[in-house]
Design an enzyme around this catalytic site. Structure first.
Site, PDB file in Angstrom:
ATOM      1  CE1 TYR A 144     -23.295  49.023  15.643  1.00 43.98           C
ATOM      2  CE2 TYR A 144     -22.983  46.652  15.524  1.00 43.98           C
ATOM      3  CZ  TYR A 144     -23.811  47.744  15.685  1.00 43.98           C
ATOM      4  OH  TYR A 144     -25.163  47.556  15.888  1.00 43.98           O
ATOM      5  CG  ASP A 239     -16.589  43.649  20.161  1.00 45.19           C
ATOM      6  OD1 ASP A 239     -16.795  42.445  19.890  1.00 45.19           O
ATOM      7  OD2 ASP A 239     -17.390  44.554  19.880  1.00 45.19           O
ATOM      8  CE  LYS A 267     -20.942  39.158  14.283  1.00 43.98           C
ATOM      9  NZ  LYS A 267     -22.149  39.619  13.646  1.00 43.98           N
TER      10      LYS A 267
HETATM   11  N1  HOZ Z   1     -24.316  44.761  12.454  1.00 40.39           N
HETATM   12  C1  HOZ Z   1     -24.298  43.543  11.742  1.00 40.39           C
HETATM   13  C2  HOZ Z   1     -23.032  43.327  10.990  1.00 40.39           C
HETATM   14  N2  HOZ Z   1     -21.871  43.902  11.516  1.00 40.39           N
HETATM   15  C3  HOZ Z   1     -25.434  43.478  10.783  1.00 40.39           C
HETATM   16  C4  HOZ Z   1     -26.389  42.484  11.233  1.00 40.39           C
HETATM   17  C5  HOZ Z   1     -27.505  42.236  10.226  1.00 40.39           C
HETATM   18  O1  HOZ Z   1     -27.924  43.160   9.543  1.00 40.39           O
HETATM   19  O2  HOZ Z   1     -27.970  41.118  10.147  1.00 40.39           O
END
Ligand code: HOZ
Length: 431
Positions: A144, A239, A267
């Site tokens: 992702y 990534d 992050k």
């Molecule tokens: N796509 C985020 C984790 N891989 C989720 C982010 C969220 O829902 O805060």
């Protein structure tokens, strides 16, 4: 467990926020039941609006390597905020953060700061296309890279959670240039480069996937990626939004000894505030405006509060901290594996440093998205709710990674192990 206040707020939220949330996985639909609304957090723990306490293994999806409300980070934000919150002009803090990242990642010679991981990956792709004058990109199933249109096919995270092969609203013409291959499959990779090598602008990969659960790339797969991209004039983009600074100061690339052309970060470098970054080779980064023809900009890019929080986090990371994270995470996962086996639940626990995940599966290994998708969702949901009842907050989806922070001390790990013992014994039969 009292949850009346969460329930009332969920009702209110449903009226004004789509699905009651601002990011789909938070809705708890994958595990059933109602989300808890959080009112505060400190160290390894979060507290919901009804006063229930949870040991948190989401840690803002990996952003909080120092745990919640870390004193140094909070102090830096407080101090800086009195000087203003955003200027739309450059600050010394941005230079300092860039210098810190560049020192940690030898592959990064220049950096561009943005506001999220999604922004970093989509901008890195634009840059790669601009640099190579090619259109095709290659990504892997279950990885992702945020929600830019051309990534939303066979992606992990929320798409995997809700079994969406791709997103509505993404025209065929946009994904036609995205090639998708199984993760860790060197045969298919070789074939694809033989057929399309000269058309591929970039390969983007999570060197440790964290959005189909945790799945580590095999070293020969990463080396092959490096070799093929170099041979065919394509760029290799790591990534490292999740893995950057997670288990080594120089990210997964330091761990595996593979040097990408571009790296995406997010992050941890924002210390829990919204940040993203992409950087890499000087000749590639120089194609970016104002030096070059590839455009990308942002009002809040390099925001001083985010920079202050990020720097306050990065300055605390050192070998000792990573060694502690490793040993506590290992102890936790070893104990969970033991308890699962004693309770006769077939499981695979994948862990790299302080990121890990638990798959309920009969398989011996989980090495790609197909393996990950065999995770028994129903069993995960039951276990998730038993852990919640026992005061442990796991991701509300079997496809998200779990994170240990430096605030998860030995007694927090002991409490988690006790919670797991009770939870496994009450989760019912494996089949
Ligand atoms: N796509 C985020 C984790 N891989 C989720 C982010 C969220 O829902 O805060």
């Amino acid at each position: 467990m009292q949850i009346e206040k969460s329930q009332a707020l969920n009702k209110r939220a449903q009226r004004v926020l789509v699905g009651g949330v601002n990011s789909p996985v938070r809705s708890f639909r994958a595990v059933g039941g109602e989300p808890r609304l959080i009112s505060k957090a400190k160290g390894p723990r979060m507290y919901d609006v009804d006063g229930n306490s949870y040991i948190d293994y989401v840690c803002s999806w990996g952003a909080l390597i120092m745990g919640h409300a870390d004193e140094t980070v909070v102090k830096a934000i407080k101090e800086y905020s009195t000087r203003g919150t955003s200027y739309g002009a450059s600050t010394e803090l941005e230079i300092e953060l860039a210098e810190t990242v560049i020192k940690a990642f030898p592959s990064i010679k220049m950096l561009r700061l943005v506001n999220s991981g999604t922004e970093a990956t989509m901008s890195a792709i634009r840059l790669a296309r601009g640099f190579t004058n090619r259109s095709k990109i290659l990504k892997f199933e279950g990885c992702y890279h945020g929600h830019a249109d051309y990534f939303l096919a066979k992606a992990g995270s929320g798409l995997a959670t809700y079994s969406l092969p791709n997103s509505a609203g993404v025209p065929e013409s946009i994904v036609k240039d995205t090639i998708i291959l199984p993760y860790n499959d060197t045969d298919k990779l070789g074939e694809t480069f033989e057929n399309f090598g000269e058309e591929i602008a970039a390969v983007i990969v999570e060197p440790v996937a964290g959005n189909m659960g945790v799945v580590q790339a095999k070293t020969d797969f990463l080396f092959m990626l490096r070799e093929l991209t170099q041979r065919h004039g394509s760029l290799l983009i790591f990534d490292e939004v999740i893995t950057g600074f997670r288990f080594a100061y120089g990210g997964a690339q330091a761990l595996f000894g593979v040097t990408p052309d571009l790296t995406c970060l997010g992050k941890i470098i924002g210390g829990g505030l919204p940040v993203g970054a992409y950087g890499g080779r000087r000749d590639i980064m120089s194609k970016l405006a104002p030096l070059g023809p590839v455009y990308q900009a942002g009002t809040l890019s390099g925001n001083p509060l985010c920079m202050a929080a990020g720097l306050a986090t990065l300055r605390q990371l050192n070998g000792r901290l990573y060694a502690d994270l490793e040993s506590r995470s290992k102890r936790l996962c070893d104990e969970l594996k033991r308890i699962a086996e004693e309770s006769q639940f077939p499981t695979v626990i994948n862990r790299v440093g302080s990121m890990w995940s638990l798959f309920f599966t009969d398989k011996d290994r989980v090495e790609n998205y197909f393996d990950a998708s065999l995770n028994d969702r129903e069993l995960y949901s039951r276990f998730f709710w038993k852990m919640m009842e026992n005061g442990v907050y796991l991701p509300p989806s079997p496809f998200e990674a779990m994170f240990v922070s430096s605030a998860h001390d030995d007694s927090t790990i002991d409490d988690t192990v006790r919670a797991a013992e009770s939870s496994f014994s009450k989760t019912g039969n494996a089949k």
